[in-house]
Enzyme design. Structure first.
Site, mmCIF file in Angstrom:
data_model
loop_
_atom_site.group_PDB
_atom_site.id
_atom_site.type_symbol
_atom_site.label_atom_id
_atom_site.label_comp_id
_atom_site.label_asym_id
_atom_site.label_seq_id
_atom_site.Cartn_x
_atom_site.Cartn_y
_atom_site.Cartn_z
ATOM 1 N N ASP A 152 -9.300 -30.915 3.261
ATOM 2 C CA ASP A 152 -10.579 -30.534 3.004
ATOM 3 C C ASP A 152 -11.232 -31.483 1.762
ATOM 4 O OD1 ASP A 152 -10.632 -28.677 4.733
ATOM 5 O OD2 ASP A 152 -10.185 -26.890 3.494
ATOM 6 N N CYS A 190 -17.280 -25.964 10.734
ATOM 7 C CA CYS A 190 -17.657 -27.408 10.825
ATOM 8 C C CYS A 190 -16.754 -27.906 12.080
ATOM 9 C CB CYS A 190 -16.864 -27.963 9.683
ATOM 10 S SG CYS A 190 -17.705 -27.738 7.992
ATOM 11 N N ARG A 234 -23.106 -24.213 2.062
ATOM 12 C CA ARG A 234 -22.362 -23.290 2.580
ATOM 13 C C ARG A 234 -21.042 -22.950 1.656
ATOM 14 N NH1 ARG A 234 -19.649 -25.083 7.608
ATOM 15 N NH2 ARG A 234 -18.202 -23.460 6.553
ATOM 16 N N LYS A 262 -13.829 -20.659 -2.106
ATOM 17 C CA LYS A 262 -14.632 -20.125 -0.563
ATOM 18 C C LYS A 262 -13.668 -19.625 0.595
ATOM 19 C CE LYS A 262 -15.593 -23.309 2.715
ATOM 20 N NZ LYS A 262 -15.326 -22.952 4.161
ATOM 21 N N ASN A 263 -12.500 -20.565 0.398
ATOM 22 C CA ASN A 263 -11.399 -20.003 1.580
ATOM 23 C C ASN A 263 -10.438 -18.888 1.342
ATOM 24 O OD1 ASN A 263 -12.616 -21.987 3.363
ATOM 25 N ND2 ASN A 263 -11.214 -23.564 2.898
ATOM 26 N N ARG A 277 -11.051 -26.662 17.787
ATOM 27 C CA ARG A 277 -10.429 -25.673 16.896
ATOM 28 C C ARG A 277 -10.035 -24.474 17.591
ATOM 29 N NH1 ARG A 277 -14.057 -25.713 11.276
ATOM 30 N NH2 ARG A 277 -12.051 -24.781 10.787
HETATM 31 N N1 EPU Z 1 -4.607 -24.349 15.075
HETATM 32 C C1 EPU Z 1 -4.045 -24.164 16.275
HETATM 33 N N2 EPU Z 1 -4.265 -23.000 16.762
HETATM 34 C C2 EPU Z 1 -4.603 -21.886 16.358
HETATM 35 C C3 EPU Z 1 -5.315 -22.141 14.931
HETATM 36 C C4 EPU Z 1 -5.059 -23.441 14.431
HETATM 37 O O1 EPU Z 1 -3.575 -25.072 16.919
HETATM 38 O O2 EPU Z 1 -4.802 -20.813 16.522
HETATM 39 C C5 EPU Z 1 -4.319 -25.770 14.730
HETATM 40 C C6 EPU Z 1 -5.801 -26.523 14.637
HETATM 41 O O3 EPU Z 1 -6.106 -27.165 15.665
HETATM 42 C C7 EPU Z 1 -5.509 -27.429 13.177
HETATM 43 C C8 EPU Z 1 -4.409 -26.931 12.542
HETATM 44 O O4 EPU Z 1 -3.806 -25.806 13.326
HETATM 45 O O5 EPU Z 1 -4.945 -28.636 13.784
HETATM 46 C C9 EPU Z 1 -4.576 -26.055 11.135
HETATM 47 O O6 EPU Z 1 -5.864 -25.273 11.506
HETATM 48 P P1 EPU Z 1 -5.953 -24.064 10.579
HETATM 49 O O7 EPU Z 1 -5.872 -22.555 11.628
HETATM 50 O O8 EPU Z 1 -5.079 -23.993 9.536
HETATM 51 O O9 EPU Z 1 -7.705 -24.046 10.026
HETATM 52 P P2 EPU Z 1 -8.525 -23.010 9.895
HETATM 53 O O10 EPU Z 1 -7.989 -21.603 9.396
HETATM 54 O O11 EPU Z 1 -9.567 -22.892 11.085
HETATM 55 C C10 EPU Z 1 -8.942 -23.384 7.484
HETATM 56 C C11 EPU Z 1 -9.993 -23.851 6.574
HETATM 57 C C12 EPU Z 1 -10.496 -25.147 6.585
HETATM 58 C C13 EPU Z 1 -9.523 -26.151 6.644
HETATM 59 C C14 EPU Z 1 -8.214 -25.556 7.426
HETATM 60 C C15 EPU Z 1 -6.992 -26.451 7.001
HETATM 61 C C16 EPU Z 1 -11.388 -21.394 6.119
HETATM 62 C C17 EPU Z 1 -12.282 -20.739 6.677
HETATM 63 N N3 EPU Z 1 -11.272 -22.883 6.876
HETATM 64 O O12 EPU Z 1 -9.519 -23.471 8.748
HETATM 65 O O13 EPU Z 1 -11.487 -25.356 5.675
HETATM 66 O O14 EPU Z 1 -9.635 -27.201 6.915
HETATM 67 O O15 EPU Z 1 -7.818 -24.393 6.961
HETATM 68 O O16 EPU Z 1 -6.501 -26.340 5.708
HETATM 69 O O17 EPU Z 1 -10.228 -21.055 5.484
HETATM 70 C C18 EPU Z 1 -13.274 -26.292 4.769
HETATM 71 O O18 EPU Z 1 -13.241 -25.666 3.729
HETATM 72 O O19 EPU Z 1 -14.078 -27.435 4.691
HETATM 73 C C19 EPU Z 1 -12.679 -26.142 5.990
HETATM 74 C C20 EPU Z 1 -13.001 -26.605 7.103
#
Ligand code: EPU
Length: 430
Positions: A306, A117, A399, A22-23, A122
Site C-alpha cells: 500500500d 481497488c 476513501r 483505515k485497515n 482479488r
Molecule cells: N489472496 C488469495 N486468496 C484469498 C485472499 C487473498 O489468493 O482468499 C491473495 C491475494 O490475491 C493477494 C494476497 O493474497 O495476492 C494478499 O491479499 P490480502 O488478502 O492480504 O489482501 P486484502 O485483505 O484483500 C488488505 C488491504 C489492502 C492491502 C492488502 C495487502 C484492507 C481492507 N485491504 O487487502 O489495502 O493491499 O491487505 O496488505 O485491509 C489499501 O489500503 O489501499 C489496500 C488495498
C-alpha cells in the site's frame, strides 16, 4: 466532479497528525457486532470507508453516536440479522468482514461479493476455506456469499495457502465465539491484525499469537463492550513521509508507531532522506539529492504494497535507476501512465516490475487517481512537480485519507479541492 488542484514546488514544513488506521478500523467496526453491547472507539479516522461501514451497521440496527470528531459510541444490543446487498457491499472491500462478524454473531451471513481497488484478481477463496473449516456451509451464487451453521461453529486448524490480511481477519472474527480452539497457520502479521486481536481481547475474547504467523483463538461464549483506541495509520504516515521526501522540507509526523514504519524508514533513508524517530513521532527532512533504491513489496514486516505507488512517485525523482517489484498484487502498476503524464520515466515489465529512470523535474499535468494509493502517488508527484497538477476521481483518495487538503495545506502545500460541473450539469444550466 471534485478535483484536487496543486501548485507544485513548495517545500513542506511543520507538523502533521496522523489519524487512525483505515485497515484496522474497517475490521474493528464489524467486530463490535460480536459484543452485542456498547463499545466506544477512539481515534476513528474521518474517511469515506468508515462512513460507509457505519452506514451498513446502522442498517443492521446498531445505534451509533459520534461523541467527537474521532470517537464513536456503537451500541449493538438491538441489532438484527439482514442480508447485505450488492449496492452496499460493493462500496468497499472490507464489507467482506461482515461475513465473519455476522457468522460469529448470528450463525449466518449473506453478503454480496466486495468492491474495492482494482489490482486484477482479488480472490476470497481463503476466507471461504476458513469458514468451511470452522464447520459453516458456504455457497457463492449470483454474486452473494452465503454462510451458515446449524449448531454453531467449531474451532479447527486452518493453514493459509497465501499470507492474507483479509482471510486472517475474517477467520478471527468468525472464530472468537466458536466452540473450542482455532489455530490459523501462515497468518498475516500486519499491525492491524494485532490491533484487532487486542480489541477482541479487550471485549473478552481469548486470542494469542497475533503478530506472529500462528494465531490461536480459544472460543468464548460471550463478549462485552469496552473502550478502545484504533492504532495510527501506518500508510497515511508513510504517505506524508514520502511527500516530504519528494517535495523537500522538514516535517514532524505525529501520532505514529515508529516500529510499524521500519521498512518505510529504511527505504527513505536509502534514498538520502534524513529521519529521526521519537516515541510516537518521526521527523522527516530532505534538502539534498534523492538517490535511487530498489524496493520489493511483501507482507508485513516487508515493505507494504500500500506504499508502492507512493515510493514509485518518489523514485521517479531520484537520480539513477530504481527497480520496484510488486509481489502481493497481480496488477498494481496501472497508475504508472498517469505519472508519465507528469514526465516520469517508468517502464513496467510484465505486470509486477517497474523500472524507474529518475528525472530531474516533473511538470504539472491533468491526471487521474485510478485507485486510493495511486491517488496518493499523484499528490506526491504533484507537490514535487513544477506548475499545476489537477487530480480527478479524488473520491478514491477520500476513501482512505482524512482531511487531506487541510493537512497538506497546514504544512505549506498549495492544494485546493475544486468543484467542476460535469457536461450533463453544464447542459442543464445552459
Ligand atoms: N489472496 C488469495 N486468496 C484469498 C485472499 C487473498 O489468493 O482468499 C491473495 C491475494 O490475491 C493477494 C494476497 O493474497 O495476492 C494478499 O491479499 P490480502 O488478502 O492480504 O489482501 P486484502 O485483505 O484483500 C488488505 C488491504 C489492502 C492491502 C492488502 C495487502 C484492507 C481492507 N485491504 O487487502 O489495502 O493491499 O491487505 O496488505 O485491509 C489499501 O489500503 O489501499 C489496500 C488495498
Amino acid at each position: 466532479m471534485d478535483k484536487l488542484v496543486i501548485q507544485g514546488g513548495n517545500k513542506l514544513y511543520g507538523s502533521v497528525t496522523i489519524g487512525g488506521a483505515k485497515n484496522a478500523v474497517v475490521a474493528l467496526l464489524p467486530a463490535t457486532l460480536l459484543s452485542r453491547d456498547v463499545v466506544v472507539l477512539e481515534n476513528v479516522p474521518a474517511i469515506r470507508d468508515v462512513r460507509i461501514m457505519l452506514g451498513i451497521m446502522g442498517q443492521l440496527g446498531a445505534q451509533i453516536k459520534m461523541l467527537d470528531k474521532t470517537t464513536y459510541q456503537i451500541d449493538t444490543r438491538h441489532i438484527g440479522y439482514q442480508v447485505v446487498p450488492n449496492d452496499v457491499a460493493k462500496r468497499l472491500r472490507a464489507s467482506y468482514y461482515l461475513i465473519g462478524a455476522m457468522l460469529g454473531t448470528f450463525g449466518k451471513a449473506e453478503v454480496s461479493l466486495p468492491g474495492g481497488c482494482d489490482f486484477g484478481v482479488r480472490p476470497i477463496n481463503l476466507h471461504l476455506k476458513g469458514f468451511k473449516s470452522l464447520g459453516a456451509d458456504v455457497d457463492v451464487a449470483n454474486g452473494m456469499v452465503k454462510a451458515s451453521t446449524e449448531g454453531g461453529l467449531t474451532g479447527s486448524s486452518i493453514y493459509m495457502d497465501e499470507v492474507s490480511v483479509g482471510a486472517t481477519i475474517n477467520v478471527m472474527l468468525a472464530a472468537v465465539k466458536a466452540h473450542g480452539l482455532t489455530i490459523i497457520e501462515n497468518a498475516a502479521r500486519e499491525p492491524h491484525i494485532v490491533d484487532l486481536a487486542n480489541f477482541l481481547n479487550r471485549m473478552g475474547a481469548n486470542v494469542r499469537g497475533a503478530g506472529t504467523d500462528v494465531i490461536k483463538i480459544k472460543g468464548v461464549e460471550e463478549l462485552h463492550g469496552c473502550q478502545y483506541s484504533v492504532i495510527p495509520d501506518q500508510i497515511e504516515a508513510g504517505t506524508y513521509m514520502a511527500a516530504v521526501a519528494a517535495a523537500g522540507g522538514d516535517v514532524t509526523i505525529k501520532n505514529v508507531t515508529p516500529k510499524h514504519l521500519e521498512s518505510i524508514i529504511a527505504k527513505l533513508a536509502e534514498c538520502g532522506v534524513d529521519i529521526e524517530e521519537g516515541d510516537d513521532e518521526v521527523r522527516v527532512r530532505r534538502f539534498g539529492e534523492l538517490t535511487h533504491c530498489n524496493v520489493k513489496t511483501m507482507p508485513h514486516p516487508g515493505f507494504p504494497t500500500d506504499m508502492q505507488p507512493q515510493i514509485v512517485a518518489l523514485l521517479s525523482l531520484a537520480s539513477g535507476t530504481s527497480i520496484v517489484n510488486e509481489s502481493v498484487w497481480e496488477s498494481r502498476f496501472r497508475y504508472v501512465n498517469q505519472l508519465t503524464k507528469l514526465g516520469a520515466n517508468i517502464n513496467v515489465e510484465g505486470s509486477k516490475m517497474a523500472v524507474i529512470q529518475g528525472v530531474e523535474k516533473l511538470r504539472g499535468a491533468c491526471v487521474n487517481a485510478t485507485d486510493l494509493r495511486a491517488g496518493a502517488a499523484m499528490i506526491i508527484a504533484g507537490l514535487a512537480a513544477e506548475g499545476e497538477t489537477e487530480i480527478e476521481d479524488i473520491y478514491h483518495i477520500e476513501r482512505g485519507y482524512e482531511d487531506v487538503v487541510e493537512k497538506f495545506r497546514a504544512i505549506g502545500a498549495d492544494m485546493q479541492k475544486r468543484y467542476y460541473p460535469d457536461e450533463d450539469e453544464l447542459e442543464l444550466h445552459a
